[in-house]
Design a protein around this motif. Structure first.
Motif, short mmCIF file in Angstrom:
data_model
loop_
_atom_site.label_atom_id
_atom_site.label_comp_id
_atom_site.label_asym_id
_atom_site.label_seq_id
_atom_site.Cartn_x
_atom_site.Cartn_y
_atom_site.Cartn_z
N LEU A 28 35.59 69.54 91.60
CA LEU A 28 36.40 69.15 92.55
C LEU A 28 36.35 69.62 93.97
O LEU A 28 37.13 69.39 95.10
N TYR A 29 35.70 71.02 93.83
CA TYR A 29 35.44 71.58 95.02
C TYR A 29 33.89 72.04 95.16
O TYR A 29 33.28 71.93 94.21
N PRO A 30 33.35 72.10 96.36
CA PRO A 30 31.92 72.27 96.52
C PRO A 30 31.58 73.44 95.80
O PRO A 30 32.17 74.41 95.84
N HIS A 31 30.11 73.30 95.29
CA HIS A 31 29.56 74.47 94.65
C HIS A 31 29.37 75.88 95.51
O HIS A 31 29.60 76.69 94.99
N HIS A 32 29.17 75.49 96.86
CA HIS A 32 28.88 76.60 97.62
C HIS A 32 30.13 77.45 98.07
O HIS A 32 30.01 78.51 98.61
N VAL A 33 31.41 76.94 97.55
CA VAL A 33 32.44 77.82 97.76
C VAL A 33 32.27 79.34 96.90
O VAL A 33 32.93 80.10 97.32
N ASN A 34 31.82 78.63 95.85
CA ASN A 34 31.43 79.86 94.69
C ASN A 34 32.71 80.63 94.39
O ASN A 34 32.63 81.69 93.95
N LEU A 35 33.78 79.71 94.15
CA LEU A 35 34.98 80.41 93.54
C LEU A 35 34.73 80.85 92.24
O LEU A 35 35.05 81.91 91.85
N VAL A 62 28.09 65.54 89.61
CA VAL A 62 28.06 66.09 90.81
C VAL A 62 27.36 67.29 91.11
O VAL A 62 27.60 68.36 90.25
N VAL A 63 26.24 67.29 91.81
CA VAL A 63 25.38 68.36 92.03
C VAL A 63 25.75 68.85 93.48
O VAL A 63 26.41 68.49 94.15
N PRO A 64 25.13 70.40 93.40
CA PRO A 64 25.41 71.11 94.81
C PRO A 64 24.69 70.25 96.08
O PRO A 64 23.62 69.57 95.93
N ASP A 65 25.20 70.45 96.99
CA ASP A 65 24.79 70.03 98.38
C ASP A 65 23.32 70.82 98.40
O ASP A 65 23.46 71.96 98.76
N GLY A 66 22.44 70.23 98.62
CA GLY A 66 21.07 70.84 98.55
C GLY A 66 20.81 71.80 99.71
O GLY A 66 19.70 72.64 99.82
N SER A 67 21.65 71.55 100.95
CA SER A 67 21.39 72.47 102.12
C SER A 67 22.28 73.67 102.05
O SER A 67 22.17 74.48 103.18
N GLU A 93 23.31 77.56 99.88
CA GLU A 93 23.10 78.33 98.61
C GLU A 93 24.18 78.12 97.52
O GLU A 93 25.39 78.39 98.13
N VAL A 94 23.63 78.06 96.52
CA VAL A 94 24.82 78.36 95.22
C VAL A 94 24.31 79.13 94.41
O VAL A 94 23.00 79.50 94.12
N VAL A 95 25.33 79.75 93.49
CA VAL A 95 24.79 80.58 92.49
C VAL A 95 25.03 79.74 91.20
O VAL A 95 26.08 79.61 90.59
N ARG A 96 23.83 79.66 90.61
CA ARG A 96 23.84 78.80 89.38
C ARG A 96 22.66 79.20 88.54
O ARG A 96 21.75 79.74 88.82
N GLU A 97 22.97 79.11 87.08
CA GLU A 97 21.96 79.29 86.16
C GLU A 97 20.74 78.17 86.42
O GLU A 97 21.12 77.06 86.41
N ASP A 98 19.71 78.30 86.11
CA ASP A 98 18.54 77.18 86.06
C ASP A 98 19.13 75.96 85.43
O ASP A 98 19.06 74.98 85.71
N TRP A 99 19.54 76.40 84.06
CA TRP A 99 19.63 75.27 83.26
C TRP A 99 20.81 74.60 83.62
O TRP A 99 21.04 73.39 83.21
N GLU A 100 21.86 75.01 84.45
CA GLU A 100 22.94 74.31 84.83
C GLU A 100 22.46 73.16 85.80
O GLU A 100 23.49 72.20 86.25
N LEU A 101 21.47 73.44 86.53
CA LEU A 101 21.25 72.36 87.60
C LEU A 101 20.18 71.16 86.94
O LEU A 101 19.84 70.38 87.68
N ASP A 107 24.91 58.30 84.53
CA ASP A 107 24.87 57.03 85.23
C ASP A 107 24.77 57.10 86.83
O ASP A 107 23.95 56.36 87.37
N HIS A 108 25.44 58.12 87.18
CA HIS A 108 25.36 58.30 88.79
C HIS A 108 25.37 59.81 89.20
O HIS A 108 25.71 60.56 88.18
N VAL A 109 24.61 59.88 90.42
CA VAL A 109 24.53 61.42 90.75
C VAL A 109 24.85 61.26 92.25
O VAL A 109 24.55 60.57 92.95
N THR A 110 25.80 62.35 92.71
CA THR A 110 26.01 62.48 93.83
C THR A 110 26.30 63.88 94.36
O THR A 110 26.69 64.81 93.44
N ASP A 111 25.81 64.31 95.42
CA ASP A 111 26.20 65.72 96.03
C ASP A 111 27.12 65.79 97.15
O ASP A 111 27.45 66.69 97.89
N ASP A 112 28.10 64.60 97.24
CA ASP A 112 29.27 64.48 98.10
C ASP A 112 30.25 63.53 97.18
O ASP A 112 30.24 62.43 97.71
#
Length: 230
Positions: A21-28, A190-195, A197-205, A214-219
């Motif tokens: 519900l909030y962008p990955h790059h916020v990195n909360l 819901v995937v990170p905005d490709g533009s 930088e996010v902090v994620r484990e490789d397997w999480e992506l 069924d569907h994928v979105t970065d927005d």
């Protein structure tokens, strides 16, 4: 190729919380992640490096590091949750556009999270979304068994009287969509905005090509706005 499920029949909209519900790059979640490491290090009396290894291994194996600490070391959930969710929510900003899009979706809106209700409500309040959700199903309601455990989804569906075949699930981890898809839910990753930088484990992506997605979105806001159009 299997046809992807649509949304015309959906009357219940189920959302994960963190990094959905909030962008990955916020990195909360980075703050929570750091406090998990601190808790493990202090509890097991190990170095920060060793705590990090244990943290990520338990996350991978048990669905949450907390479940691993409970299973392997007898940690009490209340102590763990109180410590790791003691974070600064101020990086989150209100998202009126998302709120308007969620409000236009027909039917009920629910949160299904591996976090606590207190944390979920703090996040939703900062985002200006709290009023749009009927309820939060958290790790306590799940009897401390995190997603992707099948029984957690069954408990959620029963508790809130949800017909899985008429529900949609929004998640940032593909592995947490496998059971919902098996149960008949329409799934959105819901995937990170490709533009950014996010902090994620490789397997999480991983997993955006999985048949349970069924569907994928970065927005997410744009995606929901698209669904709300007649």
């Amino acid at each position: 190729m299997t046809e992807k499920r649509s949304f015309a029949h959906i009357d219940t909209w189920v959302f994960d919380l963190d990094n959905t519900l909030y962008p990955h790059h916020v990195n909360l979640w980075q703050q929570v992640d750091q406090r998990i490491g601190e808790f493990i290090g202090a509890y097991l009396k190990v170095s920060a490096e060793q705590a990090r290894i244990i943290q990520k291994e338990y996350y991978r194996r048990y669905g949450t590091s907390m479940r691993g600490m409970m299973t392997e070391h007898g940690v009490h959930a209340d102590d763990y949750l109180a410590y790791v969710h003691q974070i600064d929510h101020s990086p989150l900003e209100p998202n009126p556009a998302m709120g308007a899009a969620i409000a236009k979706l027909p039917g009920r809106k629910l949160i299904l999270t591996n976090g606590s209700t207190d944390h979920a409500e703090a996040v939703l309040a900062r985002l200006g979304l709290l009023a749009h959700f009927e309820a939060v199903f958290d790790i306590i309601a799940a009897e401390l068994e995190p997603k992707p455990a099948a029984q957690t989804y069954h408990k959620f569906l029963t508790r809130h009287d949800v017909d899985a075949s008429k529900a949609a699930m929004f998640e940032d981890l593909a592995r947490n969509l496998v059971v919902p898809h098996q149960l008949g839910m329409t799934t959105v990753l819901v995937v990170p905005d490709g533009s950014r930088e996010v902090v994620r484990e490789d397997w999480e992506l991983e997993g955006r090509d999985d048949p349970s997605v069924d569907h994928v979105t970065d927005d997410l806001t744009g995606f929901l706005q698209g669904l709300a159009k007649p």
